[in-house]
Write a protein that holds these residues in place. Structure first.
Motif, short mmCIF file in Angstrom:
data_model
loop_
_atom_site.label_atom_id
_atom_site.label_comp_id
_atom_site.label_asym_id
_atom_site.label_seq_id
_atom_site.Cartn_x
_atom_site.Cartn_y
_atom_site.Cartn_z
N GLN A 100 0.83 -1.20 0.00
CA GLN A 100 0.00 0.00 0.00
C GLN A 100 0.87 1.25 0.00
O GLN A 100 0.55 2.25 -0.67
CB GLN A 100 -0.93 0.00 1.22
N VAL A 152 -0.94 -2.14 -11.87
CA VAL A 152 -1.05 -3.15 -10.82
C VAL A 152 -1.87 -4.30 -11.36
O VAL A 152 -2.93 -4.09 -11.97
CB VAL A 152 -1.73 -2.58 -9.55
N GLN A 153 -1.39 -5.52 -11.17
CA GLN A 153 -2.11 -6.69 -11.68
C GLN A 153 -3.40 -6.90 -10.90
O GLN A 153 -3.43 -6.80 -9.67
CB GLN A 153 -1.22 -7.93 -11.58
N SER A 154 -4.47 -7.21 -11.60
CA SER A 154 -5.79 -7.33 -10.98
C SER A 154 -6.25 -8.77 -10.93
O SER A 154 -5.60 -9.68 -11.45
CB SER A 154 -6.81 -6.50 -11.77
N ASP A 155 -7.44 -8.99 -10.33
CA ASP A 155 -8.00 -10.34 -10.19
C ASP A 155 -8.30 -10.99 -11.54
O ASP A 155 -8.40 -12.20 -11.63
CB ASP A 155 -9.27 -10.30 -9.36
N GLU A 156 -8.50 -10.18 -12.56
CA GLU A 156 -8.82 -10.73 -13.88
C GLU A 156 -7.70 -11.63 -14.40
O GLU A 156 -7.92 -12.49 -15.23
CB GLU A 156 -9.05 -9.59 -14.88
N ASP A 157 -6.48 -11.43 -13.91
CA ASP A 157 -5.33 -12.23 -14.36
C ASP A 157 -5.10 -13.46 -13.49
O ASP A 157 -4.04 -14.07 -13.55
CB ASP A 157 -4.06 -11.36 -14.35
N THR A 198 -2.89 -11.63 -7.99
CA THR A 198 -2.86 -10.23 -7.61
C THR A 198 -1.51 -9.85 -7.04
O THR A 198 -0.74 -10.70 -6.62
CB THR A 198 -3.94 -9.94 -6.54
N SER A 214 1.71 -14.13 -14.79
CA SER A 214 2.13 -12.87 -14.18
C SER A 214 3.28 -12.23 -14.95
O SER A 214 3.29 -11.01 -15.17
CB SER A 214 2.57 -13.11 -12.73
N TRP A 246 1.88 -10.78 -18.10
CA TRP A 246 1.23 -9.49 -17.78
C TRP A 246 2.26 -8.39 -17.64
O TRP A 246 2.11 -7.28 -18.19
CB TRP A 246 0.42 -9.64 -16.49
N LYS A 290 2.73 -4.96 -19.97
CA LYS A 290 2.63 -3.61 -19.41
C LYS A 290 3.91 -2.82 -19.69
O LYS A 290 3.87 -1.63 -19.99
CB LYS A 290 2.37 -3.68 -17.90
#
Length: 789
Positions: free
Chosen positions: A245, A265-270, A273, A336, A339, A343
């Motif tokens: 955080q 920031v990697q999200s739950d869709e991938d 987290t 990950s 991803w 990015k």
């Protein structure tokens, strides 16, 4: 003792996953009956004392009791803890087998605690029938009947309703009880010691050694190295969860201050987290100039640092590491990494690198193949050599010459055939044909052995250096004890230090002149083009041409082949093919393809073919002092003197090849010979007239006559003089003379245009130099102001 209530003040500890010696998760299938309304027994029992997750038992004879029917407990947890402590004393592990719930309110009213070897494993159970088990567990259940059942009475007490003492298997001796799952627990003092040693940078093995020495034996420690690893991993995870955080707040602040700051920031869709990527405006700008080759440095996540940090770096025009972005890898799956690379590519305007270097990780390799399918993927050779020291440590101890032989085979072989032969000799000499790791790295040789990679640009100054470690942009700032909360300050210090070093290198390049070692125009040209470090490297190659001989081996019209070797070392020859018309050369060492600088072998060929300056296509802008400039500066390659030298060389070589072709065809027959002789005589006459005309124009002012109006005058004279005073047409010779005069005028105009162009580029260069000097002064002022504050 009948109906005596035994009170336990407990707090259940978590089980957690197990890890192997390399820190990799070991999955254990959980039995259905373990999961029936029951928390795991891991962490119950073991050391008795104070602290989170521990059991507080009353002292005295009560600890020596054996369960009996009618024994009462204040709670189900107290009964469970008592049976587990009894099991520890006797020498077996426990688990929860079954339970009953009240029909009235659904609460649990009956539990059965059993020996961990109770029952038999159901090999056809539904959860494993449709999937392949990669690492099956050892079968441990043997149908043991030992158990203790408890019921809740109306009074609220839990009473033992059944007890079976006998086991159908051998029990574990006291010195091995700490290995049983239900008795492994980290006590409060042990946690404190682990926390302290972990903060000091020690790994699980060294921490366990300290604990064994502190407690006087592994059996008295009360847990295994696997438990220690799990505890340390959970500690890091909890710390990261809190610090992530802080990282996100920092990134949001940076983006608010500069809209060109990029983060994701990697999200739950991938399906996972936590991974974070960012690149500031300078990193994104760096990539536009030096993004031809990239290193993805994941060494910081290893046991050395234990920080899931991975920067993208490259090499600037001074040979210094330069930053292209950073990532925190909380989750390290293939998805990950894919991803992350997507990015990063988005932040770099969608332009993939030509080559990328990582450590030898199959997960990273798969992600690179998905996102950068055209990029040449190389494994860091330093990482391979480090693995070699670990996997073959017995060879290093047994054979003192093994390391030198391995290095020679990998780094000093000049061709693929030579490497293959040397490798076979190596593994036969040291009997390594059956070694799994040797076979693995040999299968991947095209991704780490230099001889397979020389045809791709990696921005390195040598193709035979011993160890090309990762760029380590943050070395000296991030270490084993660095936490995420400390990271931001150290990150900014590293950026400031690296930027200051680049400014210093720019200043040295612009304000100091290197000493020249030869009278070569090429050396002077390079000294004015390259940065100081790159010029020093080029100068080394140029000076070494004096020790090399270039012998022509083949001449096929436009392409000439040379053998280049040191005097008396023909057995170590290199082969250069030179296209005279295009002024392009290729060498068997492939140094230019690998590093962007010409090798001594090509320079030796240039020396014998009168190529006195570097052709423009061999000057990579990324290595020049104007690498960050938006203006293409070719002033040195296009100066009047350089233009004369280069054009003279090109003209000479072109005419030479055309003449040889003419001669070869003329010698075929007597008839063609007569035609060629006649043509040569006519050509000689015309060349003589052209030379006299050019000489006359040069004698006018004792130099090249730069007369732009000459072309116009010649055209007017040609138009008015095509007819004589009597109105008759001029002869053919007169017309030829007029055409030559016109051609001379056009050539003079072209030369003057070249002078104007060279002057203009010189002005642009002065402007760029002035801008760079101002930038250096501004940076120095900023640094001085910071030091003052």
């Amino acid at each position: 003792m009948e109906n005596e209530v035994i009170e336990f003040d407990i707090e259940l500890g978590g089980g957690g996953r197990e890890l192997d010696d390399d820190g990799v998760d070991i999955e254990h299938p959980v039995d259905d009956d373990d999961m029936i309304d029951s928390p795991s027994l891991n962490g119950i029992g073991g050391g008795f004392g104070s602290g989170s997750g521990e059991i507080c038992l009353p002292e005295g004879d009560i600890l020596d009791l054996e369960p009996y029917e009618g024994m009462e407990f204040e709670s189900e947890e107290a009964a469970k803890a008592f049976y587990n402590s009894y099991a520890r004393r006797v020498g077996f592990s426990t688990r929860v087998s079954s339970s009953r719930r009240s029909r009235r309110d659904g609460s649990i009213i009956q539990r059965q605690f059993v020996c961990a070897k109770e029952g038999f494993r159901n090999l056809n159970e539904k959860r494993t029938k449709d999937r392949e088990i990669k690492r099956p567990r050892t079968i441990t259940r043997v149908g043991c009947k030992a158990a203790m059942s408890v019921k809740m009475h109306d009074s609220g007490k839990w009473v033992v309703s059944g007890f079976v003492r006998e086991h159908n298997h051998e029990l574990v001796p006291p010195d091995q009880v700490h290995c049983l799952r239900s008795h492994r627990q980290i006590s409060g003092p042990a946690k404190t010691l682990i926390d302290t040693l972990q903060a000091a940078g020690l790994g699980p093995r060294r921490i366990m050694s300290a604990l064994i020495k502190e407690y006087g034996g592994i059996s008295k420690v009360g847990f295994t190295e696997v438990d220690c690893r799990n505890y340390m991993r959970n500690n890091r995870q909890k710390s990261l969860e809190g610090d992530i955080q802080l990282l996100l707040d920092y990134l949001r602040q940076m983006q608010s201050e500069n809209p060109n700051f990029f983060y994701a920031v990697q999200s739950d869709e991938d399906q996972s987290t936590g991974n974070v990527f960012w690149a500031d405006s300078r990193a994104r700008l760096n990539y536009t100039y030096f993004g031809d080759t990239v290193t993805f440095d994941t060494t910081y996540r290893s046991n050395r640092y234990r920080l899931p940090f991975a920067p993208f770096t490259g090499v600037n025009h001074h040979g210094q590491p330069v930053l292209f972005g950073c990532a925190f890898l909380i989750n390290e799956t293939e998805a990950s990494f894919a991803w992350l690379f997507n990015k990063w590519l988005m932040a770099m305007s969608g332009r993939p690198p030509a080559s990328i270097t990582t450590d030898n990780d199959p997960v990273i390799g798969s992600a690179i193949a998905q996102v950068f399918p055209e990029a040449r993927h190389r494994f860091c050779k330093w990482h391979i050599f480090k693995q070699c020291q670990e996997k073959l440590c017995h060879m290093f101890l047994k054979y003192p010459n093994f390391e030198a032989d391995f290095h020679k085979c990998v780094n000093l072989t000049e061709s693929i055939d030579e490497f293959e032969s040397c490798w076979l000799t190596l593994i036969d000499r040291y009997d390594l044909r059956g070694h799994d790791w040797i076979q693995t790295i040999y299968s991947a040789r095209s991704q780490w052995v230099p001889v397979y990679l020389r045809d791709t640009f990696f921005a390195e100054m040598s193709v035979t250096q011993r160890s090309d470690s990762m760029n380590s942009y943050f070395d000296g700032y991030i270490n084993a004890s660095t936490s995420l909360s400390q990271f931001f300050k150290l990150y900014e210090k590293a950026l400031e230090s690296r930027n200051e070093k680049e400014v210093k290198a720019d200043y040295d390049t612009m304000n100091t002149s290197p000493s020249l070692k030869t009278p070569s125009p090429m050396e002077r040209q390079a000294s004015e083009l390259y940065t100081r470090k790159l010029f020093t490297r080029f100068q080394e190659e140029l000076v070494n041409t004096l020790t090399f001989m270039a012998s022509k081996t083949e001449d096929d019209d436009e392409i000439i082949a040379y053998q280049v070797a040191k005097y008396g070392e023909d057995h170590r020859a290199y082969y250069v093919r030179f296209n005279v018309l295009d002024m392009k050369a290729t060498c068997s060492c492939q140094m230019f393809e690998f590093s962007g600088l010409l090798c001594r072998h090509v320079l030796a060929v240039f020396r014998v073919t009168n190529v006195l300056t570097l052709p423009p296509h061999y000057i990579l802008k990324r290595w020049t002092r104007h690498a960050r400039s938006s203006v293409t500066l070719e002033e040195h390659a296009n100066s009047v003197y350089t233009n004369y030298l280069e054009s003279h060389t090109v003209r000479y070589n072109t005419l030479r090849h055309e003449a040889f072709k003419f001669i070869d065809e003329g010698a075929e027959s007597l008839e063609s010979y007569d035609v060629v002789v006649t043509a040569l005589k006519e050509a000689a006459l015309k060349v003589s007239l052209a030379a006299k005309s050019d000489s006359a124009s040069m004698m006018a002012n004792g130099r090249v006559k730069e007369n732009l109006a000459r072309g116009r005058i010649s055209m007017n004279k040609l138009a008015s003089s095509c007819q004589g005073s009597s109105g008759q047409t001029l002869s053919e010779d007169d017309m030829d003379w007029k055409i030559r005069e016109l051609t001379d005028g056009v050539e003079a105009a072209k030369r003057r245009c070249e002078v104007y162009r060279a002057n203009l580029l010189s002005v642009l260069k002065d402007i760029e130099d002035h801008k760079l000097q101002l930038s250096i002064k501004v940076q120095n002022v900023k640094i001085s102001m910071k030091d003052g504050l």
